[in-house]
Design an enzyme around this catalytic site. Structure first.
Site, mmCIF file in Angstrom:
data_model
loop_
_atom_site.group_PDB
_atom_site.id
_atom_site.type_symbol
_atom_site.label_atom_id
_atom_site.label_comp_id
_atom_site.label_asym_id
_atom_site.label_seq_id
_atom_site.Cartn_x
_atom_site.Cartn_y
_atom_site.Cartn_z
ATOM 1 N N ASN A 1 -1.235 15.638 22.133
ATOM 2 C CA ASN A 1 -1.428 15.177 20.755
ATOM 3 C C ASN A 1 -0.279 14.251 20.408
ATOM 4 O O ASN A 1 0.890 14.646 20.469
ATOM 5 C CB ASN A 1 -1.443 16.356 19.783
ATOM 6 C CG ASN A 1 -2.677 17.226 19.969
ATOM 7 O OD1 ASN A 1 -3.598 16.875 20.707
ATOM 8 N ND2 ASN A 1 -2.702 18.372 19.295
ATOM 9 N N GLU B 1 -0.870 23.094 20.520
ATOM 10 C CA GLU B 1 0.487 22.880 20.029
ATOM 11 C C GLU B 1 1.300 24.163 19.845
ATOM 12 O O GLU B 1 1.661 24.538 18.715
ATOM 13 C CB GLU B 1 0.445 22.098 18.702
ATOM 14 C CG GLU B 1 -0.302 20.777 18.805
ATOM 15 C CD GLU B 1 -0.193 19.930 17.545
ATOM 16 O OE1 GLU B 1 0.146 20.456 16.478
ATOM 17 O OE2 GLU B 1 -0.434 18.719 17.636
ATOM 18 N N TYR C 1 1.294 11.495 17.601
ATOM 19 C CA TYR C 1 1.266 10.875 16.273
ATOM 20 C C TYR C 1 2.352 9.834 16.106
ATOM 21 O O TYR C 1 2.145 8.799 15.473
ATOM 22 C CB TYR C 1 1.389 11.952 15.187
ATOM 23 C CG TYR C 1 0.125 12.767 15.093
ATOM 24 C CD1 TYR C 1 -0.936 12.345 14.303
ATOM 25 C CD2 TYR C 1 -0.048 13.920 15.852
ATOM 26 C CE1 TYR C 1 -2.126 13.055 14.258
ATOM 27 C CE2 TYR C 1 -1.238 14.637 15.817
ATOM 28 C CZ TYR C 1 -2.270 14.197 15.014
ATOM 29 O OH TYR C 1 -3.457 14.886 14.983
#
Ligand code: GBH
Length: 441
Positions: free
Chosen positions: A294, A168, A296
């Site tokens: 990633n 990230e 979320y």
């Protein structure tokens, strides 16, 4: 919840993920140097519960029991990161044998349990000694990172399934150097832009150096990506969403896959745009074997500064992030549509929820439901032609959640920080049963 997910190939990578600073503890044991997160935690007000990573989950001591626990889940892979200052305390020069030995125990311990090791080089815990000379804002840090990558590959590379350079880069650049809510706590948009450039550059330089050294592990990077949705249909909201899409997604994806920064974001940065040397953008396009995603939540964007995230009416997690599994399918399809991507891995997906331990059990039906729906969203993307290599849950166990300290729990395994006892939550039991069912389908 019913489970219609049945189209995952037998070699699909199923894992759980962690990072070094969040679980290891032992922050100064066996010659480990301090990282920028050790220092950041010491700043008053930086961490919600004024905690730090000194003990965390004591994984440094309890690694064998933790690897047994991972194996018991029935996954075939584990994603973890190396603490750079544990293996090279000053970020350059001398290596710390005891630190390297620790990661060798992890890698060999995983292989002995039939688990693929997926290693991340930089999950944010830069050696403090490198911050003293400017950290990621200093171009020289890119060379230090290349040396670090080569050292890890020389020692462990022959037994790794994959190496990701950075976790990230947006978070390191923007939350660490623009918002200043993560280490090193700097608040400068100009510095953040330069940092993002150096992270992308160091990624490309490391990939090239690793290929020259000889590498059997698959190479890639991990990005935090979210589809941007305008809060309303107004022209202002739509324009803002396009710009945010540029800042979070295209700023990283365009140089990695197209060799250029997006013009709209560059224009918006103006004088804050990074200094770019000839050849930098070419270096960034080094071919990758996988892209880690990633996921979320989606991100709802408004031109109105007073707009509050998490207010569309969708359920939110304990972080305030909306639960929106459809966004994962949308994102994966967009990556396939807009970029020549290698196989995609969901390298993190999960949620913080207010768990309660009752009679030794944690009935985290909200997390279980979250995971089931997101795995189904991955299956849907695959049905629509996306080349997916794997899926990993964030996180194996409750751990140090950065600026939130230990107040937020992301684990499918509960950790009692007083006793360090681990307890499988219902979500872990569900994941285990789901994976078992995959094997017999
Ligand atoms: C990851 O970062 C990290 O890799 C991991 O270490 C961490 O523990 C985990 O996630 C959980 O936080 O406020 O609605 O606009 C997550 C990156 C960036 C995802 C900010 C959510 C803001 C959502 N995050 N983003 S919102």
């Amino acid at each position: 919840m019913s489970n219609k997910t049945n189209n995952f190939p037998a070699d699909f990578v199923w894992g759980v993920a962690t990072s070094a600073f969040q679980i290891e503890g032992a922050s100064s044991a066996d010659g480990k140097g301090p990282s920028i997160w050790d220092s950041f935690c010491a700043k008053p007000g930086a961490i919600a519960d004024a905690s730090n990573g000194d003990n965390a989950c004591q994984h440094y001591q309890r690694w064998a029991e933790d690897l047994d626990m991972i194996a018991a889940l029935g996954v075939n892979a584990y994603r973890f990161s190396v603490s750079w200052p544990r293996v090279q305390p000053a970020g350059s020069g001398a290596w710390n044998a005891k630190g390297l030995d620790f990661y060798e125990r992890i890698v060999d311990g995983l292989l002995a349990r039939d688990l693929q090791p997926h290693l991340t080089l930089n999950h944010w815990d830069l050696p403090d000694a490198l911050q003293a000379t400017g950290g990621w804002a200093n171009r020289d840090t890119t060379q230090r990172f290349v040396d670090y990558a080569l050292g890890i590959n020389a020692r462990l590379g022959d037994r790794l399934a994959s190496i990701a350079t950075h976790n990230e880069p947006w978070v390191v650049a923007v939350l660490g150097h623009e918002a200043g809510i993560f280490a090193p706590g700097i608040k400068s948009r100009k510095t953040a832009a330069q940092v993002s450039h150096h992270l992308l550059l160091s990624h490309g330089l490391a990939l090239r150096a690793l290929r020259e050294q000889g590498v059997s592990a698959k190479l890639g990077i991990v990005l935090n990506l979210a589809p941007m949705h305008p809060a309303t249909d107004s022209a202002a909201d739509r324009a803002q969403a396009t710009l945010e899409d540029g800042r979070l997604l295209r700023w990283y994806l365009d140089p990695l896959f197209k060799g250029a920064y997006p013009a709209d974001v560059l224009a918006d940065l103006g004088d804050d745009a990074p200094q770019i040397e000839p050849g930098d953008l070419q270096s960034m396009t080094a071919p990758m074997d996988f892209l880690g995603v990633n996921y979320y939540s989606h991100s709802v964007v408004s031109a109105d500064k007073s707009y509050k995230a998490g207010s569309t009416g969708l359920p939110v997690t304990d972080m305030g992030w909306e639960v929106y599994p459809e966004g994962l399918t949308e994102l994966l399809l967009r990556l396939k549509r807009d970029y020549p991507v290698p196989p995609l891995f969901v390298t993190e997906n999960g949620g913080a929820f207010k768990d309660e331990m009752v009679d030794g059990q944690v009935h985290d039906s909200d997390r279980l439901d979250y995971l089931a729906r997101h795995i189904e969203a991955v299956a849907e993307a695959m049905r629509q032609g996306v080349n997916m290599g794997g899926y990993m849950v964030w996180s194996l166990m409750d751990n140090f959640e950065w600026a939130s300290g230990y107040e937020k729990r992301f684990g499918i395994v509960h950790v009692d920080y007083q006793t360090q006892q681990r307890t499988l939550k219902d979500s872990a039991l569900w994941y285990r049963d789901f994976l078992q069912a995959q094997k017999t389908l």
